[in-house]
Motif scaffolding. Structure first.
Motif, PDB file in Angstrom:
ATOM      1  N   GLN A  24       0.143  -5.164  -5.600  1.00 35.87           N
ATOM      2  CA  GLN A  24      -0.469  -5.619  -4.268  1.00 35.87           C
ATOM      3  C   GLN A  24       0.522  -6.073  -3.154  1.00 35.87           C
ATOM      4  O   GLN A  24       0.334  -6.741  -2.013  1.00 35.87           O
ATOM      5  CB  GLN A  24      -1.311  -7.177  -4.588  1.00 35.87           C
ATOM      6  CG  GLN A  24      -2.219  -7.036  -5.732  1.00 35.87           C
ATOM      7  CD  GLN A  24      -3.135  -6.049  -5.587  1.00 35.87           C
ATOM      8  OE1 GLN A  24      -3.911  -5.819  -4.464  1.00 35.87           O
ATOM      9  NE2 GLN A  24      -3.581  -5.219  -6.583  1.00 35.87           N
ATOM     10  N   THR A  25       1.643  -5.499  -3.337  1.00 34.06           N
ATOM     11  CA  THR A  25       2.761  -5.743  -2.428  1.00 34.06           C
ATOM     12  C   THR A  25       2.488  -5.007  -1.022  1.00 34.06           C
ATOM     13  O   THR A  25       2.669  -3.958  -1.195  1.00 34.06           O
ATOM     14  CB  THR A  25       3.854  -5.641  -2.810  1.00 34.06           C
ATOM     15  OG1 THR A  25       4.256  -6.273  -4.052  1.00 34.06           O
ATOM     16  CG2 THR A  25       5.238  -6.010  -1.802  1.00 34.06           C
ATOM     17  N   PRO A  26       2.306  -5.495   0.106  1.00 38.73           N
ATOM     18  CA  PRO A  26       2.300  -4.703   1.367  1.00 38.73           C
ATOM     19  C   PRO A  26       3.752  -4.132   1.740  1.00 38.73           C
ATOM     20  O   PRO A  26       4.722  -4.964   1.280  1.00 38.73           O
ATOM     21  CB  PRO A  26       1.793  -5.478   2.525  1.00 38.73           C
ATOM     22  CG  PRO A  26       1.192  -6.674   1.656  1.00 38.73           C
ATOM     23  CD  PRO A  26       1.801  -6.926   0.280  1.00 38.73           C
ATOM     24  N   ALA A  27       3.992  -2.767   1.844  1.00 37.49           N
ATOM     25  CA  ALA A  27       5.579  -2.379   1.924  1.00 37.49           C
ATOM     26  C   ALA A  27       5.456  -1.617   3.232  1.00 37.49           C
ATOM     27  O   ALA A  27       4.929  -0.616   3.512  1.00 37.49           O
ATOM     28  CB  ALA A  27       5.771  -1.576   0.662  1.00 37.49           C
ATOM     29  N   GLY A  54       1.506  -1.871  -2.923  1.00 37.67           N
ATOM     30  CA  GLY A  54       0.307  -2.046  -2.402  1.00 37.67           C
ATOM     31  C   GLY A  54       0.003  -1.240  -0.850  1.00 37.67           C
ATOM     32  O   GLY A  54       0.606  -0.227  -1.094  1.00 37.67           O
ATOM     33  N   GLN A  55      -0.644  -1.841   0.036  1.00 35.52           N
ATOM     34  CA  GLN A  55      -0.688  -1.189   1.179  1.00 35.52           C
ATOM     35  C   GLN A  55       0.526  -0.792   2.050  1.00 35.52           C
ATOM     36  O   GLN A  55       1.640  -1.632   2.080  1.00 35.52           O
ATOM     37  CB  GLN A  55      -1.532  -1.764   2.318  1.00 35.52           C
ATOM     38  CG  GLN A  55      -2.042  -1.160   3.509  1.00 35.52           C
ATOM     39  CD  GLN A  55      -3.104  -1.889   4.134  1.00 35.52           C
ATOM     40  OE1 GLN A  55      -3.729  -2.461   3.741  1.00 35.52           O
ATOM     41  NE2 GLN A  55      -3.143  -1.924   5.384  1.00 35.52           N
ATOM     42  N   LEU A  56       0.682   0.450   2.508  1.00 32.73           N
ATOM     43  CA  LEU A  56       2.090   1.079   3.174  1.00 32.73           C
ATOM     44  C   LEU A  56       1.801   1.091   4.648  1.00 32.73           C
ATOM     45  O   LEU A  56       0.728   1.167   5.022  1.00 32.73           O
ATOM     46  CB  LEU A  56       2.317   2.491   2.606  1.00 32.73           C
ATOM     47  CG  LEU A  56       2.615   2.583   0.897  1.00 32.73           C
ATOM     48  CD1 LEU A  56       3.086   3.877   0.683  1.00 32.73           C
ATOM     49  CD2 LEU A  56       3.650   1.406   0.469  1.00 32.73           C
ATOM     50  N   HIS A 128      -3.021  -7.338   8.309  1.00 34.62           N
ATOM     51  CA  HIS A 128      -4.109  -6.401   8.062  1.00 34.62           C
ATOM     52  C   HIS A 128      -4.506  -6.229   6.825  1.00 34.62           C
ATOM     53  O   HIS A 128      -5.432  -5.825   6.180  1.00 34.62           O
ATOM     54  CB  HIS A 128      -3.418  -4.742   8.375  1.00 34.62           C
ATOM     55  CG  HIS A 128      -4.598  -4.012   8.687  1.00 34.62           C
ATOM     56  ND1 HIS A 128      -4.771  -3.123   7.440  1.00 34.62           N
ATOM     57  CD2 HIS A 128      -5.382  -3.619   9.625  1.00 34.62           C
ATOM     58  CE1 HIS A 128      -5.704  -2.129   7.466  1.00 34.62           C
ATOM     59  NE2 HIS A 128      -6.089  -2.443   9.109  1.00 34.62           N
ATOM     60  N   ALA A 129      -3.476  -6.366   5.730  1.00 35.49           N
ATOM     61  CA  ALA A 129      -3.523  -6.499   4.449  1.00 35.49           C
ATOM     62  C   ALA A 129      -4.242  -7.588   3.626  1.00 35.49           C
ATOM     63  O   ALA A 129      -4.505  -7.635   2.564  1.00 35.49           O
ATOM     64  CB  ALA A 129      -2.516  -6.031   3.521  1.00 35.49           C
ATOM     65  N   ALA A 130      -4.476  -8.825   4.629  1.00 40.11           N
ATOM     66  CA  ALA A 130      -4.982  -9.977   4.212  1.00 40.11           C
ATOM     67  C   ALA A 130      -3.834 -10.505   3.105  1.00 40.11           C
ATOM     68  O   ALA A 130      -4.451 -11.014   2.052  1.00 40.11           O
ATOM     69  CB  ALA A 130      -6.340  -9.903   3.771  1.00 40.11           C
ATOM     70  N   ALA A 134       4.976 -13.882   2.999  1.00 40.54           N
ATOM     71  CA  ALA A 134       6.108 -13.940   2.081  1.00 40.54           C
ATOM     72  C   ALA A 134       5.703 -12.821   0.950  1.00 40.54           C
ATOM     73  O   ALA A 134       6.811 -12.672   0.265  1.00 40.54           O
ATOM     74  CB  ALA A 134       5.860 -15.555   1.483  1.00 40.54           C
ATOM     75  N   ASP A 135       4.741 -12.297   0.748  1.00 42.54           N
ATOM     76  CA  ASP A 135       4.597 -11.350  -0.327  1.00 42.54           C
ATOM     77  C   ASP A 135       4.854 -10.200   0.282  1.00 42.54           C
ATOM     78  O   ASP A 135       5.083  -9.065  -0.498  1.00 42.54           O
ATOM     79  CB  ASP A 135       2.931 -11.197  -0.580  1.00 42.54           C
ATOM     80  CG  ASP A 135       2.448 -12.423  -1.376  1.00 42.54           C
ATOM     81  OD1 ASP A 135       3.500 -13.597  -1.801  1.00 42.54           O
ATOM     82  OD2 ASP A 135       1.243 -12.703  -1.650  1.00 42.54           O
TER      83      ASP A 135
END
Length: 370
Positions: A24-27, A54-56, A128-130, A134-135
């Protein structure tokens, strides 16, 4: 580093074993268009598809230092973004003008502005990724080669023991998933993708990545180490990268242990003058002088860092001046009447109650009051 391990598998192990990111990590991917960062984009997409990221999104910063070549880099990254269907943040910053304005080194300004842009882009991606900011993570394409180069650079100019770990796998939100892969492995990976007939972005000349001509120059320190020192060391030991990465990881493990011990010493030995303002200074307890020197040194570094600010480079002479306030020949007792002026116009003064660090203006005002 067995040749049978692909950069994707190597990055997957690095992320998992070191807890750097998850499904689930936005990167946010820092992509310049060079071979390393181009490989990072493909690798990250494969990791996302494996459920390890997660979302890139991608970020490209045009430093406006190389004219048409820099513009071509930006166009290539845009093509890569479109090919991979990964959103792109792109910006142009006149780094040379900013360096003139601030009087700073061009490379230092470029790095600062690049990470300022990265943090802004990461905030947008997480929104955008909700996901909580910090994540989120900022992924860079630093390799084992970069780490070894940093090791030799620090060997030449000098560093503390912890400096020989060279690069961290994680530093705040910044994560380096390719730190165990070599630059050669990443280029082979791109070539293998091409041979397999997978979709590949190309520049106007048909290349799979963009070459920065300035990388071939040896008038810059890192380029000098890259092209003059590392190749000669590899002549003596072809497994140089593997050997030094293992060595640096051993240093890192011991550095982390000492840091944890220093935090505990700091907890009982350092008192803030104003808890709401780290730059007001602090008092180091008399007992700090009896601690083992490696721990006392780290506590002094941490205290100075807070007072000087997170971006300041704490000088060895400043640390030595703080520790010189303790008489280690007399059980580490503070030396009454000791005063020193260190970097940042910081006053170091000692009496039987401990060693005080504070802005010199505050020290002088306090002395004037009597």
């Amino acid at each position: 580093m067995p040749e049978t391990v692909s950069p994707v598998d190597r990055a997957a192990v690095t992320l998992a074993e070191r807890g750097l990111a998850g499904a689930q990590t936005p990167a946010l991917l820092m992509v310049s268009g060079g071979s390393d960062s181009t490989a990072l984009a493909y690798v990250a997409c494969e990791l996302r598809d494996r459920g390890m990221l997660g979302q890139l999104a991608m970020l490209h910063v045009n430093h406006c230092l190389r004219g048409k070549d820099a513009d071509d880099d930006a166009r290539f990254v845009a093509r890569l973004s479109e090919l991979l269907d990964v959103p792109l943040f792109s910006c142009s910053i006149d780094i040379a003008a900013e360096a003139v304005r601030t009087g700073e080194n061009v490379e230092a300004v470029a790095r600062r502005e690049r990470y300022l842009a990265a943090n802004e882009a990461l905030e947008s991606l997480c929104l955008h990724a909700a996901a909580p900011l910090a994540d989120g993570r900022i992924l860079t394409a630093h390799t084992a080669d970069d780490r070894v180069e940093s090791f030799y650079m620090r060997s030449i100019v000098g560093t503390g023991p912890g400096g020989f770990r060279a690069m961290r796998y994680r530093n705040g939100p910044v994560v380096r998933p390719l730190l165990d892969a070599s630059r050669e492995e990443l280029r082979d990976y791109l070539a293998q993708r091409e041979r397999a007939g997978l979709p590949m972005a190309r520049d106007e000349a048909g290349a799979l990545w963009r070459e920065d001509a300035t990388n071939a120059h040896t008038d810059r320190f890192r380029a000098y180490v890259r092209h003059e020192i590392v190749p000669r060391a590899k002549e003596r030991n072809p497994q140089l990268l593997e050997v030094l990465v293992r060595t640096m990881n051993l240093i890192a493990d011991e550095d982390d242990l000492l840091d944890d011990m220093a935090v505990e010493v700091e907890r009982r030995s350092v008192s803030a003058l104003d808890p709401s303002d780290p730059r007001a200074g602090c008092v180091l307890a008399p007992e700090l002088g009896a601690e083992p020197l490696p721990l006392a040194r780290r506590v002094a570094v941490r205290a100075l860092q807070r007072l000087l600010g997170a971006d300041a480079r704490v000088e060895a002479a400043s640390v030595d001046a703080v520790l010189a306030a303790y008489d280690r020949a007399d059980g580490g007792r503070p030396i009454g009447g000791y005063v020193a002026n260190v970097q940042g116009d910081t006053a170091v003064s000692a009496n039987k109650r401990g060693v005080r660090l504070e802005p010199m203006a505050a020290y002088r005002a306090r002395r004037k009051r009597g």
